[in-house]
Design a protein around this motif. Structure first.
Motif, mmCIF file in Angstrom:
data_model
loop_
_atom_site.group_PDB
_atom_site.id
_atom_site.type_symbol
_atom_site.label_atom_id
_atom_site.label_comp_id
_atom_site.label_asym_id
_atom_site.label_seq_id
_atom_site.Cartn_x
_atom_site.Cartn_y
_atom_site.Cartn_z
ATOM 1 N N GLU A 42 79.868 67.455 35.883
ATOM 2 C CA GLU A 42 79.655 68.868 35.743
ATOM 3 C C GLU A 42 80.640 69.396 34.749
ATOM 4 O OE1 GLU A 42 77.488 71.321 37.886
ATOM 5 O OE2 GLU A 42 76.561 69.476 37.423
ATOM 6 N N HIS A 238 74.355 82.403 41.355
ATOM 7 C CA HIS A 238 75.195 81.103 41.652
ATOM 8 C C HIS A 238 76.466 81.517 41.781
ATOM 9 C CE1 HIS A 238 76.308 77.227 39.197
ATOM 10 N NE2 HIS A 238 77.568 77.798 39.387
ATOM 11 N N GLY A 242 79.875 74.339 40.174
ATOM 12 C CA GLY A 242 78.805 73.802 39.152
ATOM 13 C C GLY A 242 78.943 74.337 37.909
ATOM 14 N N HIS A 274 74.770 76.731 45.828
ATOM 15 C CA HIS A 274 75.971 75.970 45.564
ATOM 16 C C HIS A 274 77.069 76.428 46.691
ATOM 17 C CE1 HIS A 274 73.490 74.867 42.602
ATOM 18 N NE2 HIS A 274 73.965 75.704 41.788
ATOM 19 N N HIS A 279 81.637 77.338 51.175
ATOM 20 C CA HIS A 279 80.369 77.342 51.937
ATOM 21 C C HIS A 279 80.426 78.167 53.347
ATOM 22 C CE1 HIS A 279 82.495 73.611 52.431
ATOM 23 N NE2 HIS A 279 82.110 73.389 53.519
ATOM 24 N N GLY A 297 73.546 72.877 47.620
ATOM 25 C CA GLY A 297 72.875 72.463 46.237
ATOM 26 C C GLY A 297 73.402 70.932 45.643
ATOM 27 N N THR A 299 76.113 70.004 45.261
ATOM 28 C CA THR A 299 77.447 69.632 45.916
ATOM 29 C C THR A 299 77.073 68.314 46.647
ATOM 30 O OG1 THR A 299 78.170 72.032 46.483
ATOM 31 C CG2 THR A 299 79.141 70.303 47.690
ATOM 32 N N GLY A 328 69.458 71.552 42.848
ATOM 33 C CA GLY A 328 70.516 71.884 41.706
ATOM 34 C C GLY A 328 70.068 71.046 40.717
#
Length: 383
Positions: A42, A238, A242, A274, A279, A297, A299, A328
């Protein structure tokens, strides 16, 4: 594929075709090892000398789970895996991995990457994966296209609204990366006309640079909200995990609480992408606001064996009808395949623990798996 024994109804629900509500096109060309390793990290940077990005949770998952899809033994060495990838060719690798994900519909963010990578279109993603495909409109990409051709601030603002409406007419949702550009702690109010005109003039003085002016970004966002309200579309944000160059603490979705409150009377669904490592904050917003939805996503394949814990924490608070599956997927098809596989395995483990404790019945678990895997996305995106 699933890590635990489950009732047949729950297994069937987990293995049912998914709606991937957020993904990107993948590369259509053959890749060198150096290029492939850049794309599975990433951060987008090479591994330190003497090391490899295969020595990561994601890299290990590629060797364990993607290798058999390419007719190799599990845990194939990186050199063997990449040699087989080259032997099959990018088109065949993409076909096998995207079809193997078990997706019935891809919702594709078609904005090009920072390097203008050669990637599959939404239609091609669907064709390779044997699925339907629809477009998600990246609003910052539209702004850049308009800015590069506009001469006057008024023309620029008019064209921006017109182009947003035209592109939204062919899409199932809008997406913003405002969190990566100025953070999610922006002033959520709609900016005044005078401040927007001043910001537009500043923008047109150097239209090829990435947009970072908060006033202009807020105007763009509210213009997108207006279009989304008119057409009944959701807006994706977003957040969290990420990409490189993020000031991570400023992408905490909890900072969107005030904006979410402003959006609620308009009836525009707000989808938090994401979210990790925030979260739980996202789950709280999804529980408080009727129009807020959440996913974790990409993750999941990047946390690999620990992904069940992430899903379990999301299930602690976020309403089940507010959670969505999104791979994702980006850059290489392995991200899409592992996104789907990790989701099924993680959710399966979480459901098994609830079944074992007697907290849920098999019917409950199967219903939740169907909702998160496809039903919620079909409802929110009107598929």
């Amino acid at each position: 594929m699933l890590p635990v024994d489950l009732p047949s109804t729950v297994r069937d629900a987990l293995l049912a075709p998914l709606v991937d509500h957020h993904c990107h096109g993948v590369r259509r060309d053959d890749l060198s090892r150096a290029r492939f390793e850049l794309l599975i990290n990433e951060g987008g940077s090479p591994a330190p000398p003497g090391t490899t990005h295969f020595d990561t949770p994601f890299g290990a998952a590629v060797r364990r789970w993607c290798a058999p899809v390419l007719d190799l033994e599990p845990h194939a060495p990186p050199a063997v895996y990449l040699s087989r990838r080259e032997e099959l060719g990018a088109a065949e690798v993409n076909r096998r991995l995207l079809a193997g994900a078990g997706v019935v519909a891809f919702l594709v963010d078609t904005a090009p990457g920072a390097e203008d990578m050669e990637v599959l279109t939404a239609t091609e993603m669907g064709r390779h994966g044997g699925a339907a495909a629809d477009e998600l409109v990246r609003i910052e990409q539209i702004e850049r296209d308009v800015a590069e051709t506009a001469q006057l601030a008024v023309d620029y603002l008019d064209a921006l609204g017109e182009e947003l409406a035209a592109r939204a007419a062919r899409a199932v949702g809008l997406k913003t990366v405002i969190g990566a550009l100025c953070g999610l702690d922006f002033d959520p109010a709609r900016p005044s006309r005078g401040s927007v005109i001043a910001a537009a003039n500043r923008r047109l003085s150097d239209p090829k640079r990435p947009l970072t002016d908060e006033v202009m970004l807020r105007h763009l966002l509210w213009s997108a909200v207006d279009v989304a309200r008119e057409r009944g579309l959701p807006v994706q944000f977003h957040t969290g995990f990420g990409g490189s160059g993020l000031d991570l603490h400023r992408t905490d979705p909890g900072r969107l609480g005030e904006f979410a409150g402003m959006l609620q009377p308009l009836g525009v669904p707000l989808i938090l992408l994401h979210c990790y490592p925030y979260h739980r904050q996202a789950a709280y917003l999804a529980g408080v606001y009727p129009h807020v939805y959440v996913d974790v996503g990409l993750t999941l394949p990047h946390t690999a064996a620990a992904s069940a814990r992430v899903v379990d924490e999301l299930l602690e608070l976020a309403p089940f009808h507010k959670q969505l599956f999104g791979s994702g997927c980006h850059s290489v098809a392995e991200t899409g395949y592992l996104g789907a596989l990790s989701f099924r395995r993680a959710l399966g483990a979480s459901l098994a623990s609830r079944l074992a404790s007697g907290e849920w019945s098999p019917a409950d678990a199967a219903r939740v798996a169907h909702m998160i895997g496809s039903g919620n996305a079909r409802r929110v995106y009107r598929l």
